[in-house]
Design a protein around this motif. Structure first.
Motif, short mmCIF file in Angstrom:
data_model
loop_
_atom_site.label_atom_id
_atom_site.label_comp_id
_atom_site.label_asym_id
_atom_site.label_seq_id
_atom_site.Cartn_x
_atom_site.Cartn_y
_atom_site.Cartn_z
N TYR A 142 -14.59 49.53 -28.79
CA TYR A 142 -15.44 49.79 -29.77
C TYR A 142 -15.46 51.06 -30.54
N HIS A 178 -11.95 53.44 -26.48
CA HIS A 178 -12.60 52.23 -26.14
C HIS A 178 -12.39 51.04 -27.23
N HIS A 194 -20.52 38.89 -24.85
CA HIS A 194 -20.50 40.01 -23.63
C HIS A 194 -21.58 39.98 -22.92
N HIS A 196 -26.43 45.74 -27.73
CA HIS A 196 -26.14 44.05 -27.49
C HIS A 196 -27.55 43.17 -27.32
N GLU A 212 -23.59 41.75 -21.64
CA GLU A 212 -24.78 42.59 -21.78
C GLU A 212 -25.69 42.18 -23.05
N ASP A 253 -10.92 48.67 -22.01
CA ASP A 253 -12.41 48.27 -21.77
C ASP A 253 -12.60 49.52 -20.65
N SER A 254 -13.75 49.72 -20.38
CA SER A 254 -14.04 50.82 -19.41
C SER A 254 -13.36 50.81 -18.31
N SER A 296 -16.12 40.53 -20.56
CA SER A 296 -16.00 41.72 -20.82
C SER A 296 -15.06 42.09 -22.08
N THR A 297 -15.01 43.23 -22.67
CA THR A 297 -14.27 43.29 -23.90
C THR A 297 -12.65 43.14 -23.43
N PHE A 344 -20.76 59.00 -20.65
CA PHE A 344 -20.64 58.38 -19.43
C PHE A 344 -19.12 58.18 -19.12
N MET A 345 -18.27 57.76 -20.03
CA MET A 345 -16.91 57.24 -19.76
C MET A 345 -15.98 58.55 -19.61
N THR A 359 -17.96 47.57 -13.55
CA THR A 359 -18.19 47.47 -14.95
C THR A 359 -18.28 45.70 -15.27
N SER A 360 -18.45 45.29 -16.65
CA SER A 360 -18.66 44.01 -16.86
C SER A 360 -17.20 43.13 -16.51
P1 13P Z 1 -16.84 47.02 -21.35
O1 13P Z 1 -15.62 47.54 -22.01
O2 13P Z 1 -16.54 47.08 -19.95
O3 13P Z 1 -16.67 45.37 -21.69
O4 13P Z 1 -18.11 47.52 -21.66
C1 13P Z 1 -18.77 47.67 -22.83
C2 13P Z 1 -19.84 48.61 -23.34
O5 13P Z 1 -20.76 48.18 -23.74
C3 13P Z 1 -19.19 49.92 -22.87
O6 13P Z 1 -20.29 50.63 -23.54
#
Ligand code: 13P
Ligand code: SF4
Length: 317
Positions: free
Chosen positions: A27, A25, A200, A177, A202, A41-42, A227-228, A64-65, A129-130
């Motif tokens: 992050y 991911h 973002h 966030h 969130e 991204d997710s 989203s990311t 969860f991913m 997802t976002s």
């Molecule tokens: P996205 O990768 O969908 O932007 O999600 C961010 C996030 O916080 C996943 O934990």
């Protein structure tokens, strides 16, 4: 264990030996992102996991991913370098709470953010997802009541963009966030008046970013709620020299790679997700050496959750 070139070569060799693909991911720590086969991204990672030809997926992200990858491909082996990598947002609603909410609203359709447990997904009609939350909600009959969970800030953003009034929102949040607050964002954007803002949905400050734009403090076209993955697309085409980024700080690594000439600055440089950062170089090495931690989802539960996740990966780009 240091993230040396030797470490990276060993990771690649072990992954090949296991017939595994490594997903990371946005992050994750920079060294983990750089050694992965795919970074995203997710939503993008869910799609890649669903289509990967390899029999083993090593998911460098939070639980969860990895669980979502397992739901989409129950016959594959899904590994996560540290199964304790949870998510405060996913923890903000459990299956019992959702059952009660549904019982109070028997005709409503349930839209769950992918940041939820497999059990919650099993009680969900469509995941999102976002990146595609707006498209998912827009795909629903306008007369149908919607229960949106668990993130209140993403929910508020979706409600604003879609203009939907028959939508109830769960009061959950991501502690990373939510901690990026409006005051910091306001101060930072006032001291960098020419900078663009990537926020973002969130974030607790998503609302104040729009407020700033409405007040004329920042031109509306300078504020982007993304989203990311959306941030990376926007980075590749931006004309701005400087961009202020309101999300988890791991994101800066991919943004700087995508647009090396742009100066990306975190709105809050302490916004680091402790769960994402549990995936260390040592944990990834151990994972590939020992085949641990393996992610299991009860088959019946996976079947119930699969439909909602499948709809998620089909909607939006
Ligand atoms: P996205 O990768 O969908 O932007 O999600 C961010 C996030 O916080 C996943 O934990
Ligand atoms: Fe969960 Fe927040 Fe960490 Fe994303 S950044 S994994 S939503 S705690």
């Amino acid at each position: 264990v240091e993230a040396t070139p030797e470490w990276a070569a060993e990771i690649k060799r072990l992954a090949r030996e296991r017939g595994a693909t490594i997903l990371a991911h946005n992050y994750q720590l920079p060294a983990i992102q750089d050694v992965a086969d795919h970074v995203g991204d997710s939503l993008a990672l869910s799609r890649i996991a669903a289509e990967a030809p390899e029999d083993t997926i090593v998911f460098c992200g939070v639980h969860f991913m990895a669980e979502t990858a397992k739901i989409l491909s129950p016959s594959k082996t899904v590994l996560i370098p540290d199964e304790r990598a949870g998510c405060s947002l996913a923890d903000s609603i459990n299956a019992e709470q959702l059952r009660e909410w549904k019982a109070d609203n028997p005709n409503a359709l349930v839209v769950s953010y992918v940041n939820t447990t497999a059990e919650v997904k099993g009680l969900t009609d469509i995941c999102c997802t976002s990146s595609n939350a707006v498209d998912v909600v827009n795909s629903i009959d306008p007369d149908r009541e919607v229960l949106f969970l668990p993130d209140q800030f993403l929910g508020a953003h979706v409600k604003r963009v879609t203009g939907r009034t028959n939508m109830q929102i769960w009061a959950g949040e991501c502690h990373v966030h939510a901690g990026i607050n409006g005051d910091e964002l306001t101060a930072k954007s006032k001291s960098h008046p020419d900078a663009e803002l990537f926020v973002h949905p969130e974030c607790g400050c998503a609302t104040s970013a729009l407020y700033l734009a409405g007040e004329g403090a920042v031109p509306a076209d300078k504020v982007k709620i993304l989203s990311t993955g959306g941030m990376l697309d926007a980075a590749r085409v931006t004309k701005s020299k400087q961009v202020l980024v309101a999300t988890e700080i791991g994101m800066l690594h991919q943004l700087r790679k995508a647009a090396p000439d742009v100066d990306f600055q975190a709105v809050n440089d302490r916004a680091s997700c402790p769960y994402m950062k549990m995936i260390t170089p040592a944990a990834l090495l151990r994972c590939l050496l020992e085949g641990k931690d393996e992610v299991h989802v009860d088959l019946e539960m996976a079947k119930r959750a699969q439909k909602s996740v499948q709809r998620m990966i089909e909607i939006g780009n």
